[in-house]
Scaffold this motif. Structure first.
Motif, PDB file in Angstrom:
ATOM      1  N   PRO A  66       0.867  -1.280   0.006  1.00  0.00           N
ATOM      2  CA  PRO A  66      -0.031   0.007  -0.090  1.00  0.00           C
ATOM      3  C   PRO A  66       0.912   1.267   0.123  1.00  0.00           C
ATOM      4  O   PRO A  66       0.169   2.264  -0.351  1.00  0.00           O
ATOM      5  CB  PRO A  66      -0.764  -0.184   1.259  1.00  0.00           C
ATOM      6  N   VAL A  67       2.039   1.232   0.473  1.00  0.00           N
ATOM      7  CA  VAL A  67       3.004   2.613   0.444  1.00  0.00           C
ATOM      8  C   VAL A  67       4.084   2.304  -0.602  1.00  0.00           C
ATOM      9  O   VAL A  67       4.972   3.398  -0.782  1.00  0.00           O
ATOM     10  CB  VAL A  67       3.362   2.576   1.773  1.00  0.00           C
ATOM     11  N   MET A  68       3.745   1.570  -1.482  1.00  0.00           N
ATOM     12  CA  MET A  68       4.788   1.619  -2.677  1.00  0.00           C
ATOM     13  C   MET A  68       4.865   2.629  -3.557  1.00  0.00           C
ATOM     14  O   MET A  68       6.105   2.771  -4.420  1.00  0.00           O
ATOM     15  CB  MET A  68       4.713   0.287  -3.312  1.00  0.00           C
ATOM     16  N   PRO A  69       3.967   3.385  -3.773  1.00  0.00           N
ATOM     17  CA  PRO A  69       4.019   4.481  -4.742  1.00  0.00           C
ATOM     18  C   PRO A  69       4.702   5.638  -4.481  1.00  0.00           C
ATOM     19  O   PRO A  69       4.677   6.584  -5.219  1.00  0.00           O
ATOM     20  CB  PRO A  69       2.289   4.821  -4.947  1.00  0.00           C
ATOM     21  N   SER A  70       5.320   5.754  -3.221  1.00  0.00           N
ATOM     22  CA  SER A  70       6.083   6.967  -2.811  1.00  0.00           C
ATOM     23  C   SER A  70       7.153   6.837  -3.509  1.00  0.00           C
ATOM     24  O   SER A  70       8.094   5.949  -3.490  1.00  0.00           O
ATOM     25  CB  SER A  70       6.082   7.003  -1.038  1.00  0.00           C
ATOM     26  N   ASN A  71       7.987   8.177  -3.804  1.00  0.00           N
ATOM     27  CA  ASN A  71       9.240   8.355  -4.230  1.00  0.00           C
ATOM     28  C   ASN A  71       9.678   9.796  -3.766  1.00  0.00           C
ATOM     29  O   ASN A  71       8.814  10.617  -4.251  1.00  0.00           O
ATOM     30  CB  ASN A  71       9.271   8.113  -5.567  1.00  0.00           C
ATOM     31  N   TYR A  72      10.527   9.935  -2.995  1.00  0.00           N
ATOM     32  CA  TYR A  72      11.167  11.251  -2.593  1.00  0.00           C
ATOM     33  C   TYR A  72      11.862  12.302  -3.524  1.00  0.00           C
ATOM     34  O   TYR A  72      12.043  13.271  -3.271  1.00  0.00           O
ATOM     35  CB  TYR A  72      11.962  10.962  -1.387  1.00  0.00           C
ATOM     36  N   ARG A  73      11.882  11.562  -4.887  1.00  0.00           N
ATOM     37  CA  ARG A  73      12.469  12.791  -6.084  1.00  0.00           C
ATOM     38  C   ARG A  73      11.188  13.095  -7.058  1.00  0.00           C
ATOM     39  O   ARG A  73      11.352  13.710  -7.842  1.00  0.00           O
ATOM     40  CB  ARG A  73      13.415  11.925  -6.795  1.00  0.00           C
ATOM     41  N   GLY A  74       9.948  12.539  -6.574  1.00  0.00           N
ATOM     42  CA  GLY A  74       9.095  12.739  -7.464  1.00  0.00           C
ATOM     43  C   GLY A  74       8.599  12.028  -8.710  1.00  0.00           C
ATOM     44  O   GLY A  74       7.765  12.581  -9.648  1.00  0.00           O
ATOM     45  N   LEU A  75       8.985  10.819  -8.725  1.00  0.00           N
ATOM     46  CA  LEU A  75       8.589   9.983  -9.759  1.00  0.00           C
ATOM     47  C   LEU A  75       7.110   9.384  -9.601  1.00  0.00           C
ATOM     48  O   LEU A  75       6.798   9.357  -8.632  1.00  0.00           O
ATOM     49  CB  LEU A  75       9.580   8.458  -9.735  1.00  0.00           C
ATOM     50  N   PRO A  76       6.510   9.123 -10.990  1.00  0.00           N
ATOM     51  CA  PRO A  76       5.113   9.163 -10.679  1.00  0.00           C
ATOM     52  C   PRO A  76       4.920   7.658 -10.224  1.00  0.00           C
ATOM     53  O   PRO A  76       6.032   6.871  -9.857  1.00  0.00           O
ATOM     54  CB  PRO A  76       4.777   8.681 -12.294  1.00  0.00           C
ATOM     55  N   PRO A  77       3.609   7.422  -9.463  1.00  0.00           N
ATOM     56  CA  PRO A  77       3.378   6.246  -8.786  1.00  0.00           C
ATOM     57  C   PRO A  77       3.644   4.821  -9.291  1.00  0.00           C
ATOM     58  O   PRO A  77       4.142   4.119  -8.399  1.00  0.00           O
ATOM     59  CB  PRO A  77       1.853   6.347  -8.249  1.00  0.00           C
ATOM     60  N   SER A 100       4.044  13.139  -2.915  1.00  0.00           N
ATOM     61  CA  SER A 100       5.161  12.149  -3.475  1.00  0.00           C
ATOM     62  C   SER A 100       5.823  11.383  -2.248  1.00  0.00           C
ATOM     63  O   SER A 100       6.080  10.309  -2.600  1.00  0.00           O
ATOM     64  CB  SER A 100       6.520  13.065  -4.008  1.00  0.00           C
ATOM     65  N   ASP A 101       5.737  11.718  -1.052  1.00  0.00           N
ATOM     66  CA  ASP A 101       5.964  11.077   0.019  1.00  0.00           C
ATOM     67  C   ASP A 101       5.393   9.915   0.734  1.00  0.00           C
ATOM     68  O   ASP A 101       5.511   9.256   1.762  1.00  0.00           O
ATOM     69  CB  ASP A 101       6.495  12.169   1.166  1.00  0.00           C
ATOM     70  N   GLY A 102       4.187   9.959  -0.239  1.00  0.00           N
ATOM     71  CA  GLY A 102       3.041   8.868   0.487  1.00  0.00           C
ATOM     72  C   GLY A 102       2.066   9.322   1.321  1.00  0.00           C
ATOM     73  O   GLY A 102       1.246   8.573   1.622  1.00  0.00           O
ATOM     74  N   TYR A 103       2.262  10.416   1.602  1.00  0.00           N
ATOM     75  CA  TYR A 103       1.383  11.338   2.545  1.00  0.00           C
ATOM     76  C   TYR A 103      -0.074  11.390   1.670  1.00  0.00           C
ATOM     77  O   TYR A 103      -0.090  11.679   0.604  1.00  0.00           O
ATOM     78  CB  TYR A 103       1.695  12.374   2.980  1.00  0.00           C
ATOM     79  N   ASN A 125      -3.442  20.766   4.120  1.00  0.00           N
ATOM     80  CA  ASN A 125      -2.880  21.447   3.121  1.00  0.00           C
ATOM     81  C   ASN A 125      -1.475  20.934   2.610  1.00  0.00           C
ATOM     82  O   ASN A 125      -0.402  21.034   2.999  1.00  0.00           O
ATOM     83  CB  ASN A 125      -2.412  22.796   3.924  1.00  0.00           C
ATOM     84  N   VAL A 126      -1.677  19.800   1.974  1.00  0.00           N
ATOM     85  CA  VAL A 126      -0.960  18.637   1.457  1.00  0.00           C
ATOM     86  C   VAL A 126       0.164  19.199   0.636  1.00  0.00           C
ATOM     87  O   VAL A 126       0.321  20.036  -0.336  1.00  0.00           O
ATOM     88  CB  VAL A 126      -1.597  17.637   0.912  1.00  0.00           C
ATOM     89  N   LYS A 127       1.469  18.910   1.286  1.00  0.00           N
ATOM     90  CA  LYS A 127       2.825  19.356   0.493  1.00  0.00           C
ATOM     91  C   LYS A 127       3.091  18.309  -0.488  1.00  0.00           C
ATOM     92  O   LYS A 127       2.902  17.351  -0.401  1.00  0.00           O
ATOM     93  CB  LYS A 127       3.585  19.681   1.551  1.00  0.00           C
ATOM     94  N   TRP A 128       3.851  18.501  -1.217  1.00  0.00           N
ATOM     95  CA  TRP A 128       4.681  17.829  -2.668  1.00  0.00           C
ATOM     96  C   TRP A 128       3.355  16.994  -3.092  1.00  0.00           C
ATOM     97  O   TRP A 128       3.698  15.854  -3.618  1.00  0.00           O
ATOM     98  CB  TRP A 128       5.474  16.752  -1.769  1.00  0.00           C
ATOM     99  N   VAL A 129       2.355  17.735  -3.687  1.00  0.00           N
ATOM    100  CA  VAL A 129       1.009  16.993  -4.061  1.00  0.00           C
ATOM    101  C   VAL A 129       1.267  16.457  -5.351  1.00  0.00           C
ATOM    102  O   VAL A 129       1.929  16.988  -6.562  1.00  0.00           O
ATOM    103  CB  VAL A 129      -0.233  17.921  -4.079  1.00  0.00           C
ATOM    104  N   ASP A 130       1.125  15.264  -5.583  1.00  0.00           N
ATOM    105  CA  ASP A 130       1.195  14.665  -7.045  1.00  0.00           C
ATOM    106  C   ASP A 130      -0.125  13.958  -7.691  1.00  0.00           C
ATOM    107  O   ASP A 130       0.070  13.789  -8.766  1.00  0.00           O
ATOM    108  CB  ASP A 130       2.418  13.879  -7.181  1.00  0.00           C
ATOM    109  N   GLN A 131      -1.062  14.056  -6.993  1.00  0.00           N
ATOM    110  CA  GLN A 131      -2.341  13.340  -7.552  1.00  0.00           C
ATOM    111  C   GLN A 131      -3.659  13.808  -6.803  1.00  0.00           C
ATOM    112  O   GLN A 131      -3.512  14.026  -5.513  1.00  0.00           O
ATOM    113  CB  GLN A 131      -2.308  11.790  -7.376  1.00  0.00           C
ATOM    114  N   VAL A 132      -4.546  14.197  -7.404  1.00  0.00           N
ATOM    115  CA  VAL A 132      -5.733  14.666  -6.927  1.00  0.00           C
ATOM    116  C   VAL A 132      -7.008  13.574  -7.523  1.00  0.00           C
ATOM    117  O   VAL A 132      -7.204  13.360  -8.567  1.00  0.00           O
ATOM    118  CB  VAL A 132      -6.285  15.817  -7.487  1.00  0.00           C
TER     119      VAL A 132
END
Length: 525
Positions: free
Chosen positions: A127-138, A333-336, A381-388
């Motif tokens: 469940p937490v595999m999609p995170s990447n701290y450089r911003g790669l897509p899930p 990006s960090d899985g949050y 107020n989510v930081k590093w947002v990459d998906q809505v």
């Protein structure tokens, strides 16, 4: 001749340790260069949201407080695999001997054990595999994280098999090197080479650990828990002083050229856009205060900034929500993750922000983009947002699963001056300056009152800075005590809808702290 159990155990321990140092170097390098999470980070993100608020708090206290807990987790995440690897080497050596793949049975036992362990980690952490701290897509992030876990066990197995023989002094096939006069005994060339490699791995691992801990959010150079206090609070908080709270041990360092923002889920037209596309869209600017839900009465986890971004509602409208779409889950990006209603997500003041106080959004505040949701506590107020992601049913986010309820900011007010325990002069002219801040989410502040007699009577303060209903208000008044003594000062605020903050004291969990801030001041002749 088969070596005894002690020799096998020592050889396995040494070989397991070399393997552990190898995976430390590989894991730390992947984290540093490519943002691939450490296994410890994945475990943390898998476990922490499943704890209740009480369990999480007790765990933090048991580890010496939240900051010490995070420091412990950081070093454990880096070094525990080395210790576990050394222990595993000991077990395998005692079970399979110092030539673990010399027989078919040994090869099968070793390889299948490592494969099973890798599979178990992948399944439990999926469940937490999609995170990447450089911003790669899930999708790519999940693939690389699975690959990194498999590689971790494969590398350890290969190094263990290659090096265990070097530490078995009973092996008959070991070429001896003639001793020098100073040595007085023979030594094994293979042992020397393996030992040298181990030392190099240890030095390289130590350097990578130093690099990663230097970027940590806690410790000597950390910033997690940065607070903002008076004695005179600036109306706009500078970016480097803006309060910070983060779940991460090491925050993301997202590459803008890799980052994509995806609008997905229950929509007719899912799409994604890059950073250049985001900042080229029509934007709006708003001044908004953020407060952490963990901010206690009178606390400093609250700051104010001018933000620029694209209204989230515009992006959602472009995706054309399906009729059943009623909720939004924000991914980072960090899985949050954090969830909110579609109505709140499409409110005109809800932004995907990319500038802060006229500058590019800093890394620690969510570069390339964060979501701003007025009226809610900071965790929304989510930081590093990459998906809505639009949904037909609500889904609890990272901290909401613990039981936090961050949807509505409690009305709060505090003293910045004087501070509790301060001594002031009765003869002070033109009086004692009293002031601070008040905040009520997106409801604004209509009145601030101060009591100098423990709540028996109240004097109204003057409101200064408050450009809109989404920011804090700065308030002040002058106090002229008539007699020396010890005074208890209280402050309370009334929001823009006419509701006065409650006097009832309540802790931060689960919906934010409440109660009047009080300071005790000594007045001397």
């Amino acid at each position: 001749m088969r070596p005894g159990p002690t020799r096998r155990a020592l050889a396995g321990l040494a070989a397991g340790l070399v393997g552990g140092l190898s995976i430390l170097v590989v894991a730390a390098a992947l984290r540093w260069l490519f943002g691939i999470p450490l296994i410890g980070e994945l475990i943390s993100d898998r476990v922490i949201p499943e704890l209740s608020i009480g369990q999480f708090s007790r765990l933090a206290r048991a580890l010496g407080g939240l900051e010490h807990a995070k420091e412990t987790a950081l070093f454990a995440g880096l070094l525990a695999p080395v210790v576990i690897a050394a222990a595993a080497g000991t077990v395998f050596a005692l079970t399979l001997g110092t030539r673990p793949v010399a027989s078919r049975r040994g090869a099968i036992v070793l390889s299948s054990s490592l494969a099973a362990a890798a599979l178990l980690f992948v399944v439990l952490l999926w469940p937490v595999m999609p995170s990447n701290y450089r911003g790669l897509p899930p999708g790519l992030a999940s693939f690389l994280n699975v690959l990194a876990i498999v590689a971790t066990f494969a590398i350890w197995g290969a190094v263990f098999v290659a090096s265990i023989g070097a530490f078995d002094s009973s092996r008959p096939d070991r070429p001896k090197v003639r001793p020098t006069a100073s040595e007085g005994r023979a030594f094994d060339r293979r042992t020397a080479i393996t030992g040298g490699v181990a030392v190099l791995l240890a030095l390289l691992g130590a350097r990578l650990v130093q690099i990663l801990t230097g970027r940590a959010t806690v410790g000597a150079n950390g910033y997690d828990g940065l607070t903002v206090h008076g004695p005179q609070t600036a109306s706009i908080t500078p970016n480097d002083r803006f309060y910070v709270v983060t779940k991460n041990l090491i925050d993301p360092n997202v590459a803008g050229h890799l980052w994509r923002l995806r609008v997905t889920g229950s929509v007719h037209n899912p799409f994604e856009l890059g950073y250049a596309e985001l900042i080229s869209r029509p934007s709006s600017t708003q001044t908004q205060t953020l407060e952490c839900i963990s901010n206690g009465v009178g606390g400093g986890l609250m700051s104010n900034a001018v933000w620029r971004g694209v209204p989230l509602g515009q992006l959602i409208a472009e995706a054309r929500p399906l009729p059943d779409a009623r909720f939004v889950l924000l991914h980072a990006s960090d899985g949050y993750t954090d969830g909110l209603s579609l109505d709140l997500a499409t409110h005109p003041t809800t932004l995907v922000a990319y500038e802060m106080n006229g500058e590019t959004l800093p890394d620690r505040h969510g570069y390339p983009a964060r979501v701003l949701v007025p009226g809610t506590y900071g965790e929304v107020n989510v930081k590093w947002v990459d998906q809505v992601e639009l949904l037909d049913a609500s889904r609890a986010g990272y901290y909401e699963r613990q039981g936090w309820r961050p949807e509505r900011v409690q009305t709060t007010s505090r003293f910045d001056r004087p501070v509790s325990g301060q001594t002031v002069s009765l003869a002070a002219q033109p009086g004692v300056p009293v002031g601070g801040v008040a905040f009520a989410g997106d409801r604004g502040i209509s009145k601030v009152e101060v009591s100098f007699d423990g709540g028996a009577s109240w004097a109204q303060a003057a409101l200064g800075y408050q450009p809109n209903s989404m920011t804090w208000a700065l308030w002040s008044l002058t106090w002229n005590p008539s007699l020396p003594g010890t005074y208890t000062l209280l402050v309370r605020a009334t929001d823009g809808r006419g509701q006065t903050q409650t006097a009832a004291r309540h802790g931060t969990a689960p919906s934010g702290a409440s109660g009047y801030h009080r300071v005790v001041v000594d007045v001397r002749p």
